[in-house]
Write a protein that holds these residues in place. Structure first.
Motif, PDB file in Angstrom:
ATOM      1  N   ARG A  23     -24.367  11.295 -24.601  1.00 51.90           N
ATOM      2  CA  ARG A  23     -24.741  10.299 -23.849  1.00 51.90           C
ATOM      3  C   ARG A  23     -23.636   9.233 -23.682  1.00 51.90           C
ATOM      4  O   ARG A  23     -23.657   8.290 -22.627  1.00 51.90           O
ATOM      5  CB  ARG A  23     -25.991   9.417 -24.631  1.00 51.90           C
ATOM      6  N   TYR A  24     -22.638   9.073 -24.657  1.00 55.02           N
ATOM      7  CA  TYR A  24     -21.534   8.068 -24.593  1.00 55.02           C
ATOM      8  C   TYR A  24     -20.258   8.834 -24.248  1.00 55.02           C
ATOM      9  O   TYR A  24     -19.306   8.166 -24.257  1.00 55.02           O
ATOM     10  CB  TYR A  24     -21.272   7.250 -25.803  1.00 55.02           C
ATOM     11  N   LYS A  25     -20.049   9.988 -23.797  1.00 52.86           N
ATOM     12  CA  LYS A  25     -18.901  10.587 -23.437  1.00 52.86           C
ATOM     13  C   LYS A  25     -18.247   9.801 -22.245  1.00 52.86           C
ATOM     14  O   LYS A  25     -18.817   9.431 -21.514  1.00 52.86           O
ATOM     15  CB  LYS A  25     -19.101  12.061 -22.743  1.00 52.86           C
ATOM     16  N   ASP A  26     -17.043   9.443 -22.517  1.00 60.67           N
ATOM     17  CA  ASP A  26     -16.228   8.647 -21.419  1.00 60.67           C
ATOM     18  C   ASP A  26     -16.579   7.269 -21.289  1.00 60.67           C
ATOM     19  O   ASP A  26     -16.262   6.642 -20.626  1.00 60.67           O
ATOM     20  CB  ASP A  26     -16.180   9.481 -20.105  1.00 60.67           C
ATOM     21  N   CYS A  27     -17.555   6.843 -22.246  1.00 61.55           N
ATOM     22  CA  CYS A  27     -17.560   5.552 -22.466  1.00 61.55           C
ATOM     23  C   CYS A  27     -17.331   4.723 -23.671  1.00 61.55           C
ATOM     24  O   CYS A  27     -16.478   5.324 -24.712  1.00 61.55           O
ATOM     25  CB  CYS A  27     -19.123   5.437 -22.487  1.00 61.55           C
ATOM     26  N   THR A  28     -17.528   3.622 -23.612  1.00 61.54           N
ATOM     27  CA  THR A  28     -16.976   2.726 -25.003  1.00 61.54           C
ATOM     28  C   THR A  28     -18.055   2.388 -25.642  1.00 61.54           C
ATOM     29  O   THR A  28     -19.034   2.186 -25.295  1.00 61.54           O
ATOM     30  CB  THR A  28     -16.167   1.484 -24.282  1.00 61.54           C
ATOM     31  N   VAL A  29     -17.834   2.719 -27.274  1.00 63.41           N
ATOM     32  CA  VAL A  29     -18.750   2.411 -28.126  1.00 63.41           C
ATOM     33  C   VAL A  29     -18.275   1.407 -29.107  1.00 63.41           C
ATOM     34  O   VAL A  29     -17.099   1.635 -29.347  1.00 63.41           O
ATOM     35  CB  VAL A  29     -19.330   3.595 -28.913  1.00 63.41           C
ATOM     36  N   LEU A  30     -18.801   0.093 -29.012  1.00 60.35           N
ATOM     37  CA  LEU A  30     -18.216  -0.756 -29.876  1.00 60.35           C
ATOM     38  C   LEU A  30     -19.109  -0.948 -31.228  1.00 60.35           C
ATOM     39  O   LEU A  30     -20.423  -1.235 -31.084  1.00 60.35           O
ATOM     40  CB  LEU A  30     -18.429  -2.387 -29.220  1.00 60.35           C
ATOM     41  N   ALA A  31     -18.485  -0.907 -32.277  1.00 67.43           N
ATOM     42  CA  ALA A  31     -19.214  -1.003 -33.719  1.00 67.43           C
ATOM     43  C   ALA A  31     -18.425  -2.157 -34.171  1.00 67.43           C
ATOM     44  O   ALA A  31     -17.234  -2.447 -34.331  1.00 67.43           O
ATOM     45  CB  ALA A  31     -18.592   0.440 -34.440  1.00 67.43           C
ATOM     46  N   ILE A  32     -19.439  -3.095 -34.751  1.00 70.16           N
ATOM     47  CA  ILE A  32     -19.150  -4.399 -35.255  1.00 70.16           C
ATOM     48  C   ILE A  32     -19.434  -4.294 -36.781  1.00 70.16           C
ATOM     49  O   ILE A  32     -20.474  -4.205 -37.167  1.00 70.16           O
ATOM     50  CB  ILE A  32     -19.763  -5.516 -34.539  1.00 70.16           C
ATOM     51  N   GLY A  33     -18.301  -4.793 -37.696  1.00 70.07           N
ATOM     52  CA  GLY A  33     -18.621  -4.929 -39.097  1.00 70.07           C
ATOM     53  C   GLY A  33     -18.036  -6.095 -39.452  1.00 70.07           C
ATOM     54  O   GLY A  33     -17.014  -6.454 -38.962  1.00 70.07           O
ATOM     55  N   ALA A  34     -18.678  -6.803 -40.506  1.00 70.99           N
ATOM     56  CA  ALA A  34     -18.304  -8.128 -40.798  1.00 70.99           C
ATOM     57  C   ALA A  34     -16.779  -7.841 -41.614  1.00 70.99           C
ATOM     58  O   ALA A  34     -16.006  -8.775 -41.410  1.00 70.99           O
ATOM     59  CB  ALA A  34     -19.139  -8.622 -41.871  1.00 70.99           C
ATOM     60  N   LYS A  49     -18.091  11.234 -35.069  1.00 77.80           N
ATOM     61  CA  LYS A  49     -18.684  12.326 -34.028  1.00 77.80           C
ATOM     62  C   LYS A  49     -18.641  11.728 -32.675  1.00 77.80           C
ATOM     63  O   LYS A  49     -18.422  12.523 -31.721  1.00 77.80           O
ATOM     64  CB  LYS A  49     -20.032  12.461 -34.488  1.00 77.80           C
ATOM     65  N   LEU A  50     -18.810  10.192 -32.528  1.00 78.87           N
ATOM     66  CA  LEU A  50     -18.696   9.867 -31.169  1.00 78.87           C
ATOM     67  C   LEU A  50     -17.387  10.220 -30.425  1.00 78.87           C
ATOM     68  O   LEU A  50     -17.065  10.681 -29.383  1.00 78.87           O
ATOM     69  CB  LEU A  50     -19.154   8.460 -31.030  1.00 78.87           C
ATOM     70  N   GLN A  51     -16.290   9.773 -31.449  1.00 77.05           N
ATOM     71  CA  GLN A  51     -14.853   9.979 -30.873  1.00 77.05           C
ATOM     72  C   GLN A  51     -14.572  11.533 -30.452  1.00 77.05           C
ATOM     73  O   GLN A  51     -14.157  11.647 -29.504  1.00 77.05           O
ATOM     74  CB  GLN A  51     -14.071   9.451 -31.863  1.00 77.05           C
ATOM     75  N   LYS A  52     -15.051  12.401 -31.304  1.00 76.24           N
ATOM     76  CA  LYS A  52     -14.769  13.674 -31.159  1.00 76.24           C
ATOM     77  C   LYS A  52     -15.556  14.326 -29.798  1.00 76.24           C
ATOM     78  O   LYS A  52     -14.939  15.328 -29.169  1.00 76.24           O
ATOM     79  CB  LYS A  52     -15.422  14.556 -32.357  1.00 76.24           C
ATOM     80  N   SER A  53     -16.361  13.568 -29.519  1.00 76.62           N
ATOM     81  CA  SER A  53     -17.318  14.004 -28.231  1.00 76.62           C
ATOM     82  C   SER A  53     -16.855  13.433 -27.094  1.00 76.62           C
ATOM     83  O   SER A  53     -17.740  13.271 -26.109  1.00 76.62           O
ATOM     84  CB  SER A  53     -18.876  13.466 -28.626  1.00 76.62           C
ATOM     85  N   GLY A  54     -15.574  12.438 -27.015  1.00 76.59           N
ATOM     86  CA  GLY A  54     -15.164  12.032 -25.679  1.00 76.59           C
ATOM     87  C   GLY A  54     -15.436  10.472 -25.563  1.00 76.59           C
ATOM     88  O   GLY A  54     -15.018  10.096 -24.599  1.00 76.59           O
TER      89      GLY A  54
END
Ligand SMILES: [Zn+2]
Length: 230
Positions: A23-34, A49-54
């Motif tokens: 679903r997120y291949k070639d997209c940016t995923v933003l993970a926010i942690g304190a 896993k997301l990174q490995k998937s592109g």
């Protein structure tokens, strides 16, 4: 008596899980942690896993409390293990506590990174966190949803020592192939675990329990804030 008007339903196969990372291949995923280590503990397997998937995966750490140099280095090592980009959002090269920020300042910081990256998905703390900094970040993050559409998820509350927290995942990511990267990334946060004599195997246990709920070896649970099913 047989009800001839209602023929028996044909047996249908169980739904096959679709690979969420696609679903997120070639997209940016933003993970926010304190803080450094929050993302690794909750969604390290998902991010790897997301990174490995592109996907381009940005691990945004709001602030670095405590020993800045040590914790910054640990965060960099962990992000490298997961194959993700590290950002420290409030970074003056010195320790900073989120509680010292005004609410509007924190919202502005998160708005800024969302506007810059245009993420397809944002993952962050949930409302039931034990640590008040985490709740502050959640409150600021949900406000970013007004800027544009992206999928929005919350992850498992974090703790170094187990505490009672409410969390009810609605979605699960199979991390059976990235659990070892997650555990390795957690282990580099020596200042939080090894140096304090705290074990990290509880995070493997949580992943195993979540995995059993959905019939895989290891999983991470997410609460779904919003998600477009097209
Ligand atoms: Zn934290």
């Amino acid at each position: 008596m047989t009800d001839l008007a209602t023929p028996p339903m044909a047996a249908r196969p169980a739904p096959v899980a679709q690979p969420v990372p696609a679903r997120y291949k070639d997209c940016t995923v933003l993970a926010i942690g304190a803080h450094p280590d929050d993302l690794e503990l909750a969604i390290g397997g998902t991010l790897a896993k997301l990174q490995k998937s592109g996907a381009r995966v940005v691990m945004a750490v709001v602030s670095v409390p405590g020993d800045y140099a040590v914790r910054r280095r640990e965060a960099e090592q962990a992000a490298a293990i997961l194959g993700c980009e590290l950002r420290v959002l409030v970074d003056g090269g010195a320790p900073k506590r989120i509680e010292d920020m005004k609410t509007y300042e924190l919202v502005k910081v998160l708005d800024g990174v969302v506007k810059e990256l245009s993420p397809a998905a944002v993952l962050t703390h949930g409302p039931s966190e034990f640590h008040h900094d985490h709740v502050l970040v959640y409150d600021a993050a949900i406000a970013t949803q007004r800027l544009r559409y992206f999928d929005f998820f919350s992850y498992h509350p974090n703790f170094c020592r187990p505490v009672p927290v409410q969390f009810h995942p609605r979605a699960y990511v199979d991390i059976s192939d990235t659990i070892e990267a997650k555990m390795e990334a957690i282990a580099v946060h020596q200042s939080q675990f090894g140096n304090r004599g705290l074990p990290i195997d509880i995070y493997r246990d949580i992943a195993r329990m979540n995995g059993r709920i959905v019939g895989v070896q290891y999983a991470e649970g997410l609460d779904v804030g919003r998600m477009l099913l097209a």
